[in-house]
Motif scaffolding. Structure first.
Motif, PDB file in Angstrom:
ATOM      1  N   LEU A 109     -46.282 -22.140  14.843  1.00 45.08           N
ATOM      2  CA  LEU A 109     -46.351 -21.617  13.476  1.00 45.08           C
ATOM      3  C   LEU A 109     -45.757 -20.220  13.418  1.00 45.08           C
ATOM      4  O   LEU A 109     -45.918 -19.427  14.349  1.00 45.08           O
ATOM      5  CB  LEU A 109     -47.811 -21.570  13.028  1.00 45.08           C
ATOM      6  CG  LEU A 109     -48.583 -22.894  13.183  1.00 45.08           C
ATOM      7  CD1 LEU A 109     -50.074 -22.664  13.024  1.00 45.08           C
ATOM      8  CD2 LEU A 109     -48.079 -23.919  12.170  1.00 45.08           C
ATOM      9  N   ILE A 122     -58.870 -14.446  15.676  1.00 41.88           N
ATOM     10  CA  ILE A 122     -58.016 -15.217  14.751  1.00 41.88           C
ATOM     11  C   ILE A 122     -56.751 -14.423  14.400  1.00 41.88           C
ATOM     12  O   ILE A 122     -55.641 -14.962  14.510  1.00 41.88           O
ATOM     13  CB  ILE A 122     -58.816 -15.682  13.520  1.00 41.88           C
ATOM     14  CG1 ILE A 122     -59.896 -16.692  13.960  1.00 41.88           C
ATOM     15  CG2 ILE A 122     -57.891 -16.319  12.471  1.00 41.88           C
ATOM     16  CD1 ILE A 122     -60.879 -17.095  12.879  1.00 41.88           C
ATOM     17  N   LEU A 124     -52.962 -15.653  14.977  1.00 39.79           N
ATOM     18  CA  LEU A 124     -52.066 -15.778  13.818  1.00 39.79           C
ATOM     19  C   LEU A 124     -50.985 -14.712  13.836  1.00 39.79           C
ATOM     20  O   LEU A 124     -49.894 -14.920  13.298  1.00 39.79           O
ATOM     21  CB  LEU A 124     -52.856 -15.674  12.508  1.00 39.79           C
ATOM     22  CG  LEU A 124     -53.887 -16.761  12.226  1.00 39.79           C
ATOM     23  CD1 LEU A 124     -54.341 -16.690  10.781  1.00 39.79           C
ATOM     24  CD2 LEU A 124     -53.338 -18.143  12.520  1.00 39.79           C
ATOM     25  N   GLN A 128     -63.992 -20.681  21.770  1.00 43.04           N
ATOM     26  CA  GLN A 128     -63.133 -20.325  20.633  1.00 43.04           C
ATOM     27  C   GLN A 128     -61.661 -20.313  21.050  1.00 43.04           C
ATOM     28  O   GLN A 128     -60.792 -20.723  20.274  1.00 43.04           O
ATOM     29  CB  GLN A 128     -63.525 -18.950  20.071  1.00 43.04           C
ATOM     30  CG  GLN A 128     -64.915 -18.905  19.462  1.00 43.04           C
ATOM     31  CD  GLN A 128     -65.054 -19.800  18.247  1.00 43.04           C
ATOM     32  OE1 GLN A 128     -64.252 -19.735  17.331  1.00 43.04           O
ATOM     33  NE2 GLN A 128     -66.060 -20.655  18.243  1.00 43.04           N
ATOM     34  N   MET A 162     -60.303 -23.660  20.839  1.00 40.93           N
ATOM     35  CA  MET A 162     -59.956 -24.088  19.471  1.00 40.93           C
ATOM     36  C   MET A 162     -58.581 -23.568  19.070  1.00 40.93           C
ATOM     37  O   MET A 162     -57.822 -24.244  18.375  1.00 40.93           O
ATOM     38  CB  MET A 162     -61.002 -23.563  18.499  1.00 40.93           C
ATOM     39  CG  MET A 162     -62.378 -24.149  18.775  1.00 40.93           C
ATOM     40  SD  MET A 162     -63.475 -24.070  17.362  1.00 40.93           S
ATOM     41  CE  MET A 162     -65.046 -24.207  18.226  1.00 40.93           C
ATOM     42  N   VAL A 205     -55.680 -25.723  19.992  1.00 40.23           N
ATOM     43  CA  VAL A 205     -55.441 -26.860  19.096  1.00 40.23           C
ATOM     44  C   VAL A 205     -54.773 -26.387  17.812  1.00 40.23           C
ATOM     45  O   VAL A 205     -53.815 -26.994  17.323  1.00 40.23           O
ATOM     46  CB  VAL A 205     -56.771 -27.573  18.779  1.00 40.23           C
ATOM     47  CG1 VAL A 205     -56.564 -28.649  17.728  1.00 40.23           C
ATOM     48  CG2 VAL A 205     -57.370 -28.162  20.054  1.00 40.23           C
ATOM     49  N   PHE A 206     -55.287 -25.275  17.278  1.00 43.81           N
ATOM     50  CA  PHE A 206     -54.765 -24.798  15.998  1.00 43.81           C
ATOM     51  C   PHE A 206     -53.269 -24.532  16.052  1.00 43.81           C
ATOM     52  O   PHE A 206     -52.525 -24.907  15.133  1.00 43.81           O
ATOM     53  CB  PHE A 206     -55.509 -23.531  15.558  1.00 43.81           C
ATOM     54  CG  PHE A 206     -54.985 -22.991  14.266  1.00 43.81           C
ATOM     55  CD1 PHE A 206     -55.369 -23.554  13.059  1.00 43.81           C
ATOM     56  CD2 PHE A 206     -54.066 -21.954  14.248  1.00 43.81           C
ATOM     57  CE1 PHE A 206     -54.862 -23.093  11.854  1.00 43.81           C
ATOM     58  CE2 PHE A 206     -53.546 -21.486  13.055  1.00 43.81           C
ATOM     59  CZ  PHE A 206     -53.950 -22.051  11.862  1.00 43.81           C
ATOM     60  N   GLY A 214     -50.418 -26.890  15.105  1.00 40.09           N
ATOM     61  CA  GLY A 214     -50.073 -27.167  13.714  1.00 40.09           C
ATOM     62  C   GLY A 214     -50.383 -28.600  13.314  1.00 40.09           C
ATOM     63  O   GLY A 214     -51.122 -29.314  14.000  1.00 40.09           O
ATOM     64  N   VAL A 215     -49.802 -29.012  12.191  1.00 41.77           N
ATOM     65  CA  VAL A 215     -50.096 -30.320  11.601  1.00 41.77           C
ATOM     66  C   VAL A 215     -49.156 -31.372  12.194  1.00 41.77           C
ATOM     67  O   VAL A 215     -47.938 -31.198  12.182  1.00 41.77           O
ATOM     68  CB  VAL A 215     -49.918 -30.258  10.064  1.00 41.77           C
ATOM     69  CG1 VAL A 215     -50.153 -31.630   9.448  1.00 41.77           C
ATOM     70  CG2 VAL A 215     -50.860 -29.219   9.459  1.00 41.77           C
ATOM     71  N   PHE A 246     -60.332 -34.589  17.193  1.00 47.70           N
ATOM     72  CA  PHE A 246     -60.926 -33.293  16.855  1.00 47.70           C
ATOM     73  C   PHE A 246     -61.271 -32.511  18.114  1.00 47.70           C
ATOM     74  O   PHE A 246     -61.703 -33.080  19.108  1.00 47.70           O
ATOM     75  CB  PHE A 246     -62.203 -33.493  16.034  1.00 47.70           C
ATOM     76  CG  PHE A 246     -61.987 -34.270  14.775  1.00 47.70           C
ATOM     77  CD1 PHE A 246     -61.114 -33.796  13.802  1.00 47.70           C
ATOM     78  CD2 PHE A 246     -62.633 -35.475  14.561  1.00 47.70           C
ATOM     79  CE1 PHE A 246     -60.901 -34.517  12.632  1.00 47.70           C
ATOM     80  CE2 PHE A 246     -62.431 -36.198  13.391  1.00 47.70           C
ATOM     81  CZ  PHE A 246     -61.554 -35.724  12.424  1.00 47.70           C
ATOM     82  N   TYR A 247     -61.110 -31.202  18.013  1.00 48.42           N
ATOM     83  CA  TYR A 247     -61.564 -30.337  19.098  1.00 48.42           C
ATOM     84  C   TYR A 247     -63.061 -30.552  19.304  1.00 48.42           C
ATOM     85  O   TYR A 247     -63.834 -30.563  18.346  1.00 48.42           O
ATOM     86  CB  TYR A 247     -61.301 -28.870  18.760  1.00 48.42           C
ATOM     87  CG  TYR A 247     -61.769 -27.956  19.880  1.00 48.42           C
ATOM     88  CD1 TYR A 247     -60.987 -27.774  21.009  1.00 48.42           C
ATOM     89  CD2 TYR A 247     -62.998 -27.307  19.820  1.00 48.42           C
ATOM     90  CE1 TYR A 247     -61.409 -26.962  22.059  1.00 48.42           C
ATOM     91  CE2 TYR A 247     -63.433 -26.495  20.862  1.00 48.42           C
ATOM     92  CZ  TYR A 247     -62.634 -26.330  21.977  1.00 48.42           C
ATOM     93  OH  TYR A 247     -63.066 -25.541  23.005  1.00 48.42           O
TER      94      TYR A 247
END
Lengths: 513, 513
Positions: free
Chosen positions: B35, B367, B371, B401, B404, B407-408, B411-412, B447-448
């Motif tokens: 991303l 986060i 990001l 965390q 997670m 995984v994030f 992306g989609v 799912f995570y």
């Protein structure tokens, strides 16, 4: 540097009240973001999901159950209606929604200082919604009561970080189901002057909400001023039921705003994948918004998305995981492209108590909520246990986080004062900035001051009782409720509201459905 | 759907070990983000801060203290040196850094599966660094020991979510200051096979680190392979001191990587404003990286930024507030423009314990870290009390965390399976997805799965003892340490390392400086 601090410290209760009033004066009624939203998909990916939503609407369709009027309305507008199954030609829903739904609207409060803008670069925080249980450190977990409901309305009223009084902040289970909406709506009107949500559990309860709003605001006022924003949930996958359609109709006919929200536990009410959830959510929301726009063109609608992941062991919903964040960012972009306000996110968690799990999960929902550009944020404070409970301490902790978001969205100050080049020039290597003119000039506003964090030394923290965040929050909500004073309400209006409630309650026997 | 779950549930310890091994096999050695980073400033704002940094370097300058060689080197390269104050003509530092510093480099581990890429779209998580105290639920807060140090190295080795063994994971205060670096570096080498950081508390300790690396990897190998990445902190504002310069030189001369990090408590070591902190941080880091590139052109450097806000009441550092996040996003963009890897963020907090405050603050740092596109993340797990303590339970919660985030950043998924259009087509309105072919096919990976969250019902959670997240984490780290097995290490190398340590320890009396 020492002139301000001691007076603030020694002032005790009066100083605290003054500081709070000051905060109230300074607070903005909603956030206005200055930063471009975070995006997880580009043009191509978003178009693909839009096409898939159209395919779902066209090939699979959506069921509108138990509402013949809705079916007629949709058929007349060009939909293919077979029984209760409604299939929409490609692009039909988008065209209808874009033709009349406002991109942004004002929800009016009885205190004009609390009007909120829904849409665009704005973000509005509202508290928890719908929990049958409440929790606090003293009483543990128990069924919610109307007293809890009022307490949560009062705390929301007092919080400078929450902009909206919300709706069913908890379920007051000590009031019969068929009458509690009257007490709930009255609590929002009487104990707060922030905007609020209406009842949706039956069409006639929505109409009661509208009647009470007419008493409070004046009947004519409602025709041109949305004063309620109410939560219409889809029965996913791909079903709108008669209760929700009836409530949506009641509000739309009175030009009141609705949130059309597919509530999706991925893997149960939709496929397990983010792109699948997004396409289905968009299809369902488009169908719902189309119904509202056909009912009354121009009635404000908000595209809602509530998506949680799932524990593949137990089937329980999970929160604060990466997958719902990806759905949120995707849906926010899709709503922007459609040109309607967007609702999602909040301070969601699966944790039973206000512990580290609750906070990680809530932050991992609230930060995407703000960075993604959500316009209306339900459940911004208090949510526990996947929504089964609302916590008093969690409420206080979450509200503090909402306060931080208000600072973050302002972005980086690039004024001369913000650049601070003269301060750096005049200070020189090795010299600290604690007493410099620039630091003193910015002393009061330089940093967000958390109301719940303990930033003291370990020794001081230990001396203060080694409290955790929840224990500190417990003290805060109790103090707030002790010091609460209701905003003024015209006595005649108050009497009229009470008379309406008395009459309505007397008109029907108690019922638990 | 039931075929997998029962066997996993009933397998007990063996199944857990198998599952963990499986996770180890599946883990990636670092994150690769897909991303685009979140941006808080546009071209104009970033240019302005770059210009201000140049103004600071030109007009105010930076002091290089107690290092005549450094002053000579900088003067020879064109800087204006007056005493220990070094002023740089506009653009000089940027030009030197861009001429030779790599945009991205590999840090090599003794296990090739654990090599990490530093820079570009990659993110590497390393644990807590530098805390004199440790905390766990059983023992409370106490000074760290070499046993704690080894435990934290072992836990990092075992965590699939941490990619790097870090450096001073805690201060082993039971070992003399002038000898503990030997035991620390040995612990990283012996109890883990992930990449690690070297000592920086004295130039000779940096050289000891390099010597030990030569024993482990072979002397020639180091010349072309960075195997350490070490933390060189500025003495802000605008000072580089002789210890840090000496350590940086020792590593650069051996072609080893350094993190040049201004450590800034805004309002104390820099102005209180984000734009001021960013300009000063950039100036300081540029000066430091210039020194390294002049020492050995091409030696890997990472631009570091550590910025915290401040409690204006007590002067204590505060974390997880909006202002440091704005600085982080700004600095990440500036590092990208400069073309060097970037270090910042982590799981920072001011809380004394692993409570809701700790988690909110850590998430509000981690986060943005992800990001914003941070490449190397120190303090990704364990940090408490503004770094004064490292917590065992906090470590476990933070690492989850980090998992997670992995995984994030993917992306989609827009594959056909991700779009799930056929699943929606074949399912129809009102039918749940729990047993559908698509759900079953994606069951394992949809799912995570958090290792620390309790997603059970309230009743089940109560039956399990009403544990909070920290209590669950306590059980996890104890189980991990019980089951730990060291990665194999060649006996000859191990003996040589021990002999080197014995000899070095014998060569000097114990000292506490």
């Amino acid at each position: 540097m020492t002139e301000t601090v001691p007076s603030r410290r020694s002032g005790g209760r009066d100083a605290r009240r003054a500081a709070r009033l000051h905060a109230q004066l300074e607070r903005t009624p909603f956030l206005t973001r200055t930063l471009a939203p975070f995006e997880v998909l580009g043009e191509e990916g978003l178009s693909l999901i839009e096409e898939n939503a159209d395919t779902i609407l066209q090939e699979v369709g959506v069921e509108f159950r138990g509402d013949a009027d809705a079916l007629r309305l949709l058929a007349d507008a060009g939909a293919d209606v077979q029984g209760e199954r409604v299939r929409f030609p490609r692009g039909m829903c988008r065209r209808i929604v874009q033709a009349s739904a406002p991109r942004q609207f004002t929800q009016y409060a009885r205190n004009p200082a609390n009007h909120v803008e829904i849409g665009g670069m704005h973000t509005v925080f509202a508290p928890n919604y719908g929990s049958p249980f409440v929790r606090d450190l003293d009483g543990g977990r128990r069924y919610g009561t109307i007293e809890d409901f009022r307490n949560l309305v009062k705390l929301t009223y007092l919080s400078p970080h929450l902009h909206h009084s919300g709706g069913t902040v908890c379920e007051p289970v000590d009031v019969p189901v068929n009458k509690r909406h009257l007490d709930m709506v009255y609590a929002h009107m009487r104990y707060s002057d922030k905007p609020f949500m209406g009842s949706v559990t039956a069409p006639e309860r929505a109409r009661d909400t509208v009647e009470m709003c007419r008493i409070l605001f004046g009947a004519d006022y409602l025709e041109t001023h949305p004063v309620t924003l109410s939560l219409i949930n889809a029965n996913s996958p791909l079903v709108w039921d008669s209760v929700m359609l009836g409530a949506a109709r009641a509000y739309a006919e009175a030009n009141q705003a609705t949130l059309l929200t597919p509530f999706i536990l991925a893997g149960a009410m939709a496929p397990v994948t983010a792109a699948g959830v997004a396409a289905q959510t968009l299809a369902e929301a488009l169908a719902g918004m189309t119904f509202v726009q056909l009912t009354r063109p121009g009635a404000p609608v908000v595209l809602g998305s509530f998506a949680s992941s799932m524990s593949m062991q137990s089937g329980a919903p999970t929160f604060g995981t990466p997958e719902p964040a990806l759905v949120l960012y995707t849906m926010a972009a899709l709503a922007r492209r459609l040109g309607v306000p967007f609702r999602s996110g909040g301070s969601l968690c699966a944790s039973k108590i206000a512990d580290a799990q609750a906070a990680y999960e809530s932050a991992a929902t609230l930060i995407p909520t703000v960075l993604g550009g959500v316009n209306f944020v339900l459940h911004a404070a208090g949510w526990l246990e996947g929504g089964l409970a609302v916590g008093y301490e969690k409420f206080i902790l979450d509200a503090d986080q909402c306060g931080m978001m208000a600072v973050f969205v302002k972005g980086v100050d690039l004024s001369e004062n913000g650049q601070a080049l003269d301060a750096i020039r005049s200070n020189g290597p090795g010299q600290h900035y604690l007493g410099t003119a620039h630091t003193l000039a910015n002393f009061e506003t330089a940093f967000y001051r958390s109301e719940t964090a303990d930033n003291n030394s370990f020794e001081q923290w230990e001396e203060d009782g080694s409290l955790d965040a929840a224990q500190r929050a417990n003290r805060i909500w109790k103090r707030m409720l002790r010091e609460y004073e209701a905003p003024p309400l015209d006595e005649g209006i108050d009497e009229a509201l009470r008379a309406f409630i008395t009459e309505r309650k007397a008109s029907m026997p108690d019922s638990e459905v």
